[in-house]
Design a protein around this motif. Structure first.
Motif, PDB file in Angstrom:
ATOM      1  N   LEU B 872      33.261  39.080  44.843  1.00 30.12           N
ATOM      2  CA  LEU B 872      34.698  38.947  44.650  1.00 30.12           C
ATOM      3  C   LEU B 872      35.163  37.643  45.275  1.00 30.12           C
ATOM      4  O   LEU B 872      34.455  37.006  46.045  1.00 30.12           O
ATOM      5  CB  LEU B 872      35.450  40.103  45.313  1.00 30.12           C
ATOM      6  CG  LEU B 872      35.211  41.505  44.799  1.00 30.12           C
ATOM      7  CD1 LEU B 872      36.112  42.460  45.545  1.00 30.12           C
ATOM      8  CD2 LEU B 872      35.463  41.605  43.314  1.00 30.12           C
ATOM      9  N   GLU B 873      36.412  37.326  44.953  1.00 28.37           N
ATOM     10  CA  GLU B 873      37.046  36.168  45.561  1.00 28.37           C
ATOM     11  C   GLU B 873      38.403  36.605  46.073  1.00 28.37           C
ATOM     12  O   GLU B 873      39.026  37.516  45.503  1.00 28.37           O
ATOM     13  CB  GLU B 873      37.268  35.096  44.484  1.00 28.37           C
ATOM     14  CG  GLU B 873      36.382  33.884  44.637  1.00 28.37           C
ATOM     15  CD  GLU B 873      36.751  32.852  43.610  1.00 28.37           C
ATOM     16  OE1 GLU B 873      37.211  31.793  44.001  1.00 28.37           O
ATOM     17  OE2 GLU B 873      36.592  33.140  42.389  1.00 28.37           O
ATOM     18  N   MET B 874      38.847  35.966  47.121  1.00 25.42           N
ATOM     19  CA  MET B 874      40.164  36.335  47.629  1.00 25.42           C
ATOM     20  C   MET B 874      40.985  35.093  47.810  1.00 25.42           C
ATOM     21  O   MET B 874      40.573  34.142  48.462  1.00 25.42           O
ATOM     22  CB  MET B 874      40.013  37.049  48.966  1.00 25.42           C
ATOM     23  CG  MET B 874      41.003  38.157  49.168  1.00 25.42           C
ATOM     24  SD  MET B 874      42.366  37.771  50.213  1.00 25.42           S
ATOM     25  CE  MET B 874      41.653  37.696  51.804  1.00 25.42           C
ATOM     26  N   ARG B 875      42.163  35.099  47.179  1.00 24.26           N
ATOM     27  CA  ARG B 875      43.073  33.955  47.340  1.00 24.26           C
ATOM     28  C   ARG B 875      44.487  34.504  47.505  1.00 24.26           C
ATOM     29  O   ARG B 875      44.915  35.375  46.744  1.00 24.26           O
ATOM     30  CB  ARG B 875      43.002  33.049  46.112  1.00 24.26           C
ATOM     31  CG  ARG B 875      42.212  31.755  46.363  1.00 24.26           C
ATOM     32  CD  ARG B 875      42.133  30.918  45.106  1.00 24.26           C
ATOM     33  NE  ARG B 875      41.158  31.444  44.138  1.00 24.26           N
ATOM     34  CZ  ARG B 875      41.429  31.672  42.862  1.00 24.26           C
ATOM     35  NH1 ARG B 875      42.624  31.433  42.387  1.00 24.26           N
ATOM     36  NH2 ARG B 875      40.498  32.125  42.053  1.00 24.26           N
ATOM     37  N   ASP B 876      45.186  34.042  48.502  1.00 21.38           N
ATOM     38  CA  ASP B 876      46.574  34.436  48.754  1.00 21.38           C
ATOM     39  C   ASP B 876      46.753  35.953  48.725  1.00 21.38           C
ATOM     40  O   ASP B 876      47.704  36.478  48.145  1.00 21.38           O
ATOM     41  CB  ASP B 876      47.536  33.810  47.725  1.00 21.38           C
ATOM     42  CG  ASP B 876      47.273  32.334  47.560  1.00 21.38           C
ATOM     43  OD1 ASP B 876      46.936  31.723  48.595  1.00 21.38           O
ATOM     44  OD2 ASP B 876      47.388  31.818  46.434  1.00 21.38           O
ATOM     45  N   GLY B 877      45.834  36.651  49.321  1.00 19.27           N
ATOM     46  CA  GLY B 877      45.988  38.097  49.404  1.00 19.27           C
ATOM     47  C   GLY B 877      45.658  38.823  48.113  1.00 19.27           C
ATOM     48  O   GLY B 877      45.881  40.016  47.974  1.00 19.27           O
ATOM     49  N   MET B 878      45.175  38.090  47.092  1.00 22.07           N
ATOM     50  CA  MET B 878      44.796  38.739  45.841  1.00 22.07           C
ATOM     51  C   MET B 878      43.283  38.654  45.652  1.00 22.07           C
ATOM     52  O   MET B 878      42.657  37.653  45.996  1.00 22.07           O
ATOM     53  CB  MET B 878      45.476  38.027  44.644  1.00 22.07           C
ATOM     54  CG  MET B 878      46.986  37.960  44.747  1.00 22.07           C
ATOM     55  SD  MET B 878      47.742  39.586  44.675  1.00 22.07           S
ATOM     56  CE  MET B 878      47.965  39.750  42.932  1.00 22.07           C
ATOM     57  N   TYR B 879      42.748  39.727  45.125  1.00 28.10           N
ATOM     58  CA  TYR B 879      41.310  39.740  44.882  1.00 28.10           C
ATOM     59  C   TYR B 879      41.001  39.440  43.420  1.00 28.10           C
ATOM     60  O   TYR B 879      41.694  39.912  42.519  1.00 28.10           O
ATOM     61  CB  TYR B 879      40.722  41.101  45.273  1.00 28.10           C
ATOM     62  CG  TYR B 879      40.735  41.329  46.755  1.00 28.10           C
ATOM     63  CD1 TYR B 879      39.659  40.936  47.542  1.00 28.10           C
ATOM     64  CD2 TYR B 879      41.821  41.922  47.384  1.00 28.10           C
ATOM     65  CE1 TYR B 879      39.675  41.124  48.906  1.00 28.10           C
ATOM     66  CE2 TYR B 879      41.852  42.118  48.744  1.00 28.10           C
ATOM     67  CZ  TYR B 879      40.762  41.714  49.502  1.00 28.10           C
ATOM     68  OH  TYR B 879      40.775  41.899  50.854  1.00 28.10           O
TER      69      TYR B 879
END
Lengths: 107, 883
Positions: B872-879
């Protein structure tokens, strides 16, 4: 290729092993209380000696406490809860022979 | 009419001129009595023409004029020397500081000179003033003699007299105050400070040889009866008479005070000596309390207050009180605003002013000490059990000042700054937390402020992964988690458990004795209102009871989590026991049972029970096996007697998941194991044993030609080394195959023997294949550490030992993998999702077996592990799904 005998000897002073016990029942859980055989019946606190298993003549096994409750609640001749055959406690010798013969489908 | 007017006009003018001239000579001349007599007819004539008040006005005005030009400027001139420094920086906050410093410098430069200046100039100005007062009296007298001619009334004269005098005094003080230079209060303050310091050193000296001076005291009593100081034992435990010895000092101070007062500086003076006293007190508190937390200081501060400043004030007040009698002008000057410390020269009862002073001083001491302690609260709590006197002091101070919120504020900020940082180990934080709870419990039994402080620590600890583990270690290990002083904390938690158990017993007893009604009555009587600082949103009676364990549990969130962690730790410990000695574990378990309830500890109890049963079974199996039966089994092999084998038999259903690895133990051992299980099967009839061959401990002895070394290792290690009996050199692949474990695991485990210098590692033909060779001769001096004795070898292979029980995280991880597919599916449909969304969706849709029951934090840690696996990736609190 490699020098074979070494001059080192290992002397074991103490070997503390770990094992788990199991009732060697054919099924995982007791047919009456649905608890694991290796666990204990709902009325017991401690498994093992305190809550033993019992085999019927039909080769079905239950927690001792569970089947006794069942047997005592039956007014007429008790039957095995699993196969409805007349319930009889299996003699230990008989069971052992049954295992040696490897005939689980006997009942 | 006109002529009359003209005539009298001329007369008035003439008289007025005479009056003005007279006034002038009176003011300039030095007490010429003839002038007074000249004045009488002039005043009388003016009064006849109704110009009496005008005459008064003029008189006072010229008086003021003279005073201002001649006396006051001269007076201030005396202090001119101190003006230069402060003048330069007369603004901003540091003004006072600079002022202080510069004046202080002057002071040290000239020492007594300054004092003399003050004394001298005060004397001068006072003589001037009293002369002027005399002048006023002359005028009064003149007016009086005129009045007597008409009314013969004495009452009016009284009125007139006091009226004029007060006007005069008002004039004097207003003139002085309007011309007051900025540094004058500072000069006064310094003067008093110096005097007080002198006094306090004298008193301190007196106190030290108090016993010897007893006799002298008596002598001084007689001598100084006038000031009634002798029997001033209303105050203090110090020898109250001490001060009388320095009566001259007090008197000189008293004189200055009186003179200042007569000039209208009452409040200024009081401010000055009050601030001097406070400064002295503050210094005293700081020097007494300082960094000393191991002894209570409050009482000695109080004693000191009684001994020095109060004695001084008492003497001063008594002195001034007396002075009122013969210098009535001073008493007439009392301004209603300046709470003038008057004193009835009462002896046995302290005067009201003195009591007021005492309260003021004590409050100030409380506040100073409190501020000092609060500032250092962090350090105090760090060495808590030793610093409890300081805590007690602080408690008493806070009782008087009530500034609990200050404590909370400052303590929280120092916690933030010093403890709740990445650098602090969880153990230390927990240790400090426990100490904080204990310390604040003494200060505030209601626990309100503890709640406010604890909240921050708890919040922080919740963010740490190893918190639970540390807490459990502290609970179970008497010796504590780490070696650096945390032993205390571990013990204290265990102690806390014990105490808790005792309390519980006591509570039980209480309940038996007291009926419900009585209990209710007692608790109703004990009720106290919440302090004002209580956060109303967190009301709940349960909070009241401060229970360290409960507070620890509240960090974790639920006791189930704690119990779970404890179970894992217990399992680990029990499995690594080579004897069956589990007394301390049982004790801890019993204590935990009392605290957390029997049902939640049920599984742990089964685990300890397994150990007890194992011991019994083990003994009976060994007893039942006759030696001959063995012989048949291992003919031709190394004879391993059965009594070297001990077995822990567990009820695996009730233990945490156990990590199983297959390992081919040496055939001799294998034989032993199967013999053992055969016997078990016979004794416990239908039951069978399933071996966990990788678990347990092996104590073995390596016998070389020249030495023997003992080791305590895991079965895998033992198996490895035993292979080298047959063959001194193995490649890792071959060895792994022989033992039946994966190569990488073998490489990890064999490292232990390499580290101990038993095996040597070299790279084989294939670079991936390591060759391990037995090191047979240890003549190499580098290794004499090992050869010297077998002692070092006894070190257990703990650092090498892999956990035998799957940790809680691993279990969680296993449980969470089921949801991985769900999460992936969700993310393919929606693209990106926030943590909350994922959590809620899982809660909504995963109802089937097993239902989703994880917490948000658990999900978060799982997701972040997926991120680190690059799924997974996480950016700005979104997965997102990783592409």
């Amino acid at each position: 290729m490699f020098p074979s005998r070494s001059k080192m000897k290992v002397k074991i002073l103490n070997w503390h092993a770990v094992a788990s016990w199991t009732w060697d029942a054919q099924d995982e859980t007791c047919g009456i209380c649905r608890m694991a055989f290796d666990g204990c019946c709902p009325d017991c606190k401690y498994p093992g000696d305190d809550c033993p298993l019992i085999w019927g003549a039909c080769n079905h096994s239950f927690h001792l406490h569970c089947i006794l409750k069942w047997v005592n609640s039956q007014t007429s001749q008790p039957h095995c809860p699993m196969c409805r055959r007349e319930w009889q406690f299996k003699a230990w010798e008989q069971r052992r022979r049954g295992f040696q013969l490897e005939t689980p489908g006997q009942c | 009419m006109d002529s009359l007017a003209e005539e009298s006009f001329g007369e008035i003018l003439e008289n007025w001129g005479g009056f003005v001239a007279c006034t002038e000579t009176l003011l300039k001349g030095k007490g010429d009595p003839s002038v007074g007599s000249q004045l009488v007819p002039l005043v009388a004539t003016l009064c006849v023409h109704g110009l009496g008040s005008l005459a008064q006005d003029h008189f006072l005005q010229s008086l003021a004029e003279t005073f201002k030009t001649n006396v006051v400027s001269k007076f201030w001139q005396q202090f001119h020397a101190y003006r230069d420094g402060p003048r330069l920086n007369v603004h901003e906050d540091w003004r006072e500081e600079v002022l202080n410093k510069s004046v202080e410098e002057m002071w040290t430069d000239h020492e007594d000179w300054h004092e003399e200046v003050l004394n001298k100039s005060l004397d001068e100005i006072c003589t001037e003033r009293s002369y002027m007062e005399k002048c006023v009296l002359v005028l009064v007298h003149a007016l009086q003699s005129y009045d007597e001619g008409i009314t013969k009334g004495n009452i009016e004269f009284q009125h007139l007299h006091s009226h004029l005098i007060s006007r005069f005094q008002l004039m004097v003080s207003s003139v002085l105050l309007t011309t007051l230079p900025l540094h004058f209060p500072e000069v006064l303050r310094l003067y008093f400070r110096k005097k007080l310091e002198e006094l306090s050193t004298i008193i301190a000296g007196e106190y030290e040889d108090g016993c010897e001076s007893q006799i002298d005291d008596h002598y001084f009593n007689q001598q100084t009866k006038r000031s009634h100081l002798g029997d001033m034992d209303t105050i203090g435990t110090y020898s109250a008479i001490a001060i009388s010895n320095d009566n001259s000092l007090v008197k000189s101070i008293g004189k200055v005070v009186r003179e200042l007062r007569s000039l209208g500086f009452t409040s200024l003076t009081e401010d000055a000596y009050a601030s001097a006293i406070f400064l002295l007190l503050k210094n005293k508190v700081h020097s007494l309390a300082g960094d000393e937390y191991r002894s209570p200081v409050l009482q000695s501060i109080k004693d000191w207050i009684q001994a020095v400043p109060l004695q001084f004030l008492n003497a001063l007040l008594v002195y001034l009180g007396e002075s009122i009698d013969y210098d009535s002008s001073a008493s007439g000057l009392k301004s209603p605003l300046a709470s003038c410390p008057f004193s009835y020269p009462g002896i046995d009862t302290p005067s009201e002013g003195l009591v007021r002073w005492q309260l003021r001083l004590e409050y100030f001491a409380y506040e100073t000490l409190q501020d000092l302690r609060i500032g250092k609260l962090f350090e105090i709590i760090v060495d808590y059990p030793d610093s409890s006197p300081a805590i007690e002091d602080l408690k008493k101070c806070l009782e008087h000042t009530g500034q609990h919120s200050k404590l909370v504020e400052s303590f929280v900020s120092s916690l933030r700054y010093r403890l709740l940082t990445a650098g602090a180990s969880t153990n230390d934080i927990l240790h400090q937390y426990v100490s904080t709870i204990k310390a604040l419990r003494t200060i505030d039994p209601a626990g309100v402020f503890l709640e406010a402080v604890g909240e921050h620590i708890r919040d922080y600890l919740r963010g740490r992964k190893d918190t639970i583990k540390c807490i459990v270690t502290m609970l179970t290990d008497g010796t504590g988690g780490n070696s650096s002083g945390a032993g205390n904390s571990g013990e204290s938690l265990l102690e806390e458990l014990t105490r808790d158990a005792e309390n519980q017993e006591n509570a039980d007893c209480d309940e038996d004795i007291n009926s419900d009604e009585k209990q209710a009555w007692l608790s109703a009587e004990r009720w106290e209102p919440d302090p004002v600082e209580v956060d109303p949103s967190k009301c709940g009676r349960s909070r009241r009871k401060i229970d360290i364990l409960a507070m620890m549990v509240s960090i974790i969130g639920s006791k189930d989590q704690l119990v779970n962690e404890y179970r894992v730790m217990l399992a680990e410990k029990l499995l690594n026991k080579s004897d069956y000695d589990i007394d301390s574990e049982i004790r801890t378990l019993e204590l935990l049972k009392i605290h957390f309830g029997e049902s939640s500890m049920q599984r742990c109890e089964i685990m300890t029970n397994d150990l007890i049963h194992s011991k019994r079974t083990n003994a009976s199996i060994k007893a039942s096996i006759p030696q001959p039966s063995l012989e048949g089994a291992d003919q031709g092999k190394t004879n391993l007697p059965l009594n070297i084998l001990d077995v822990t038999i567990i009820s695996s259903n009730f233990w945490p998941p156990i990590q199983e690895e297959t390992v081919n133990v040496p055939s001799s051992v294998d034989q032993l194991l199967s013999d053992y299980s055969k016997r078990f099967h016979e004794i416990k009839t239908p039951r069978k044993l399933l071996w966990k061959k990788n678990l347990g401990t092996v104590k073995l002895e390596l016998q070389f030609e020249d030495r023997t070394i003992q080791f305590t290792v895991t079965p895998v290690h033992a198996t490895i080394i035993m292979q080298f009996q047959e063959q001194t050199s193995w490649t890792s692949t071959n060895l792994a195959a022989a033992i039946g474990i994966p190569v990488d695991l073998l490489n990890r485990r064999i490292n232990f023997w390499v580290c101990k210098g038993i095996l040597a590692e070299s790279v084989g033909k294939d670079s991936n294949d390591h060759v391990f060779t037995l090191v047979e001769d240890m003549m190499d001096p580098n290794r004499n550490g090992l050869t010297s004795s077998g002692y070092e070898g006894l070190i257990t292979a703990d650092e090498e030992r892999e956990r035998s029980v799957a940790s809680v995280e691993e279990q969680l991880r296993k449980e969470m993998t089921i949801y991985e597919k769900f999460i992936e599916g969700m993310l393919t449909n929606f693209g990106s999702l926030s943590l909350d969304r994922i959590h809620n969706s899982l809660k909504m849709f995963c109802l089937a077996e097993p239902p989703y029951d994880k917490s948000l934090q658990q999900l978060q840690s799982f997701l972040s592990s997926l991120v680190s696996e690059e799924k997974l990736e996480m950016r700005d609190g979104m997965y997102f799904l990783k592409k």
